[in-house]
Design a protein around this motif. Sequence first.
Motif, mmCIF file in Angstrom:
data_model
loop_
_atom_site.group_PDB
_atom_site.id
_atom_site.type_symbol
_atom_site.label_atom_id
_atom_site.label_comp_id
_atom_site.label_asym_id
_atom_site.label_seq_id
_atom_site.Cartn_x
_atom_site.Cartn_y
_atom_site.Cartn_z
ATOM 1 N N THR A 231 6.766 14.612 11.720
ATOM 2 C CA THR A 231 5.832 13.689 11.957
ATOM 3 C C THR A 231 6.540 13.101 10.654
ATOM 4 O OG1 THR A 231 3.892 14.065 13.384
ATOM 5 C CG2 THR A 231 3.526 12.597 11.307
ATOM 6 N N ALA A 232 5.805 13.686 9.219
ATOM 7 C CA ALA A 232 6.569 13.750 7.920
ATOM 8 C C ALA A 232 7.567 13.012 7.512
ATOM 9 C CB ALA A 232 6.367 14.754 7.084
ATOM 10 N N GLU B 83 7.256 9.383 9.153
ATOM 11 C CA GLU B 83 6.930 7.985 8.122
ATOM 12 C C GLU B 83 7.442 7.841 6.801
ATOM 13 O OE1 GLU B 83 3.598 11.022 7.500
ATOM 14 O OE2 GLU B 83 2.376 10.166 9.079
ATOM 15 N N ARG B 84 8.537 8.588 6.501
ATOM 16 C CA ARG B 84 8.693 8.597 5.378
ATOM 17 C C ARG B 84 10.325 7.599 6.012
ATOM 18 N NH1 ARG B 84 8.417 14.390 4.260
ATOM 19 N NH2 ARG B 84 10.770 14.683 5.506
ATOM 20 N N CYS B 85 10.821 7.647 6.542
ATOM 21 C CA CYS B 85 12.095 6.725 7.295
ATOM 22 C C CYS B 85 11.059 5.563 7.142
ATOM 23 C CB CYS B 85 12.382 7.002 8.859
ATOM 24 S SG CYS B 85 13.373 8.609 9.665
ATOM 25 N N VAL B 86 9.745 5.271 7.569
ATOM 26 C CA VAL B 86 9.303 3.622 7.813
ATOM 27 C C VAL B 86 9.277 3.430 6.144
ATOM 28 C CG1 VAL B 86 7.185 2.805 8.270
ATOM 29 C CG2 VAL B 86 8.611 4.615 9.823
ATOM 30 N N GLU B 87 8.726 4.421 5.474
ATOM 31 C CA GLU B 87 7.881 4.493 4.087
ATOM 32 C C GLU B 87 9.077 3.952 3.151
ATOM 33 O OE1 GLU B 87 7.076 7.673 2.743
ATOM 34 O OE2 GLU B 87 5.104 7.271 3.799
ATOM 35 N N LEU C 86 5.596 11.300 19.475
ATOM 36 C CA LEU C 86 5.952 10.124 18.185
ATOM 37 C C LEU C 86 6.646 9.830 18.509
ATOM 38 C CD1 LEU C 86 6.059 14.188 16.248
ATOM 39 C CD2 LEU C 86 4.474 11.594 16.061
ATOM 40 N N ARG D 149 5.005 6.314 19.512
ATOM 41 C CA ARG D 149 4.312 5.493 18.268
ATOM 42 C C ARG D 149 5.868 5.035 17.670
ATOM 43 N NH1 ARG D 149 1.796 9.836 14.593
ATOM 44 N NH2 ARG D 149 0.675 10.745 16.656
ATOM 45 N N TYR D 150 6.554 5.325 17.221
ATOM 46 C CA TYR D 150 7.269 5.493 16.695
ATOM 47 C C TYR D 150 8.632 3.884 16.811
ATOM 48 C CZ TYR D 150 5.447 7.270 12.409
ATOM 49 O OH TYR D 150 4.723 7.895 11.301
#
Length: 531
Positions: free
Chosen positions: A255-256, A259-263, A292, A295-296
């Motif tokens: 999950t983390a 999230e870092r990919c998106v950021e 996941l 979701r992404y």
Amino acid sequence: MTTEALGAAVEELLRPVIGTVGTALSGGTGGAAALEPLVREVLGALAEGAARRGGPVAAASPADLAGGVADTFGSARGTEALGRLTELLAHGSADPADPACAAHLHCPPLAVAVAADLAVSALNPSQDSWDQAPAATVLETLLLEEMAGLVGYDPAEAAGVLTSGGTESNLMGLMLARDRVLGAATGRQIELTGVPRAGAGGSLGSAAGARPRILASAAAHFSVQRAAALLGLGEDAVIPVAVDSQLRMKTGALTAALERCVERGQLPVAIVATAGTTDTGAIDPLRECAELAARYGTWLHVDAAYGGGALLSDRLAPLLDGIELADSVSLDWHKLGWQPAAAGIFLVRKSETYASLARRAVYLNPADDEEAGYPSLLGLSLRTTRRADAFKIAVTLRTLGREGLGRLVDACHELAVAGARAVAAHPRLELHGEAGAGEPVLTAFLFRYVPAASGGGSADADAARADEVNAALRRRLLREGGAVVGRTELPGEGPGRVRLKLTLLNPHTTVREVERLLDAVVAAGTAEEGA
């Protein structure tokens, strides 16, 4: 030259070899008769070579073995070549049917599967066009429908193909992931235009220039990085996700990482979940990975090359809960399926996601042939010429059924559990895994021989010594022909990470034979300590 003269010239050219054993063909009405004496010779040579080997592997150094192979290869000629070279191969092969050969995902094939494979070799159908393999084309299609159902896909909506194994299957899954996810983000047909460079413009603005990323556990198969390189994404596009002590991907870490990919403005094109790591048989949390991925907007590929065999067992199949949600799956029946290599299977949940692999070659699958009812498998594979590897699997399934194969899976799992418990009880052996969590998930487990403490040495020195002894004892066993034991290293840095590995794929092996194998490991470790 006239036709008559040309025919005479051909006859003269072939005269020296016509009628000799070496030029007989395996097909046609006379093929079986031509094969029969040769098969008898091969069977005899296999028995002689195995008897001369006398164990899991020939007792020889690599240099000595290479010298023997070179001598026989250089001297075997004419009618003796088949027998001598077959005996050489049997003598110089590691025999996965021997209880002391337990290093790799290298199964002893079932005799019925080998016999079926002989039929394929004799007839030599190629799966790239219907007119080369009429019956085999239909059989592969039917087998894949059955495999789709086993995974939990709707056979009417799924698609797939036989592959050379997990490496090819993983490449195909990641190729389709690249084409679908990156194609949607860029508005391009990636298989035609190629991967856009980072920062390049596109119809979807900044997303079109995002750097593609693949997320896989730190214990995933190395073929994931290889596939990324071949697909033009680069090995650096693969983001390793942290694993727990049993080498199972951590959901929180995944999950983390997403999230870092998106950021960072990166595009996660695929999550690769492993169902059966090569070292411990660990199975990633498939259902959580699927949630996941949804979701992404990421493709989920499950590498079940090893663990897919659990689907054959009523007891172990629940370990793969969520695999039916994957966009694509790799299976290898030359692991927990007891087939001669190669017997890989690649499946997708939705046939329309296969679009970028579709190909038409007018000499193989012209459109009017397909419209007339002559189907082609060409557009399902990365290969053109391709063996009818589905046949041996089909024969095995119809001979033993899922229940029969499932019993073989259960027998190997129970054997591994007993072996791990024997390691845990031995004073000179140490089982990998936390207390109470060291029992094998599938049929493999890690352990090490524990040398006597040096007395006064540092912990790092003792750990380095343990690494040296375990690596050396494995080579000693190979050199002496006593056993074939696997070797790997735990993730991390520094000394103390070398582990031995048993991968138990022979359902006929007994618990006592595994205990004798462990005794041989201890004896070799003791000898290395004194060397």
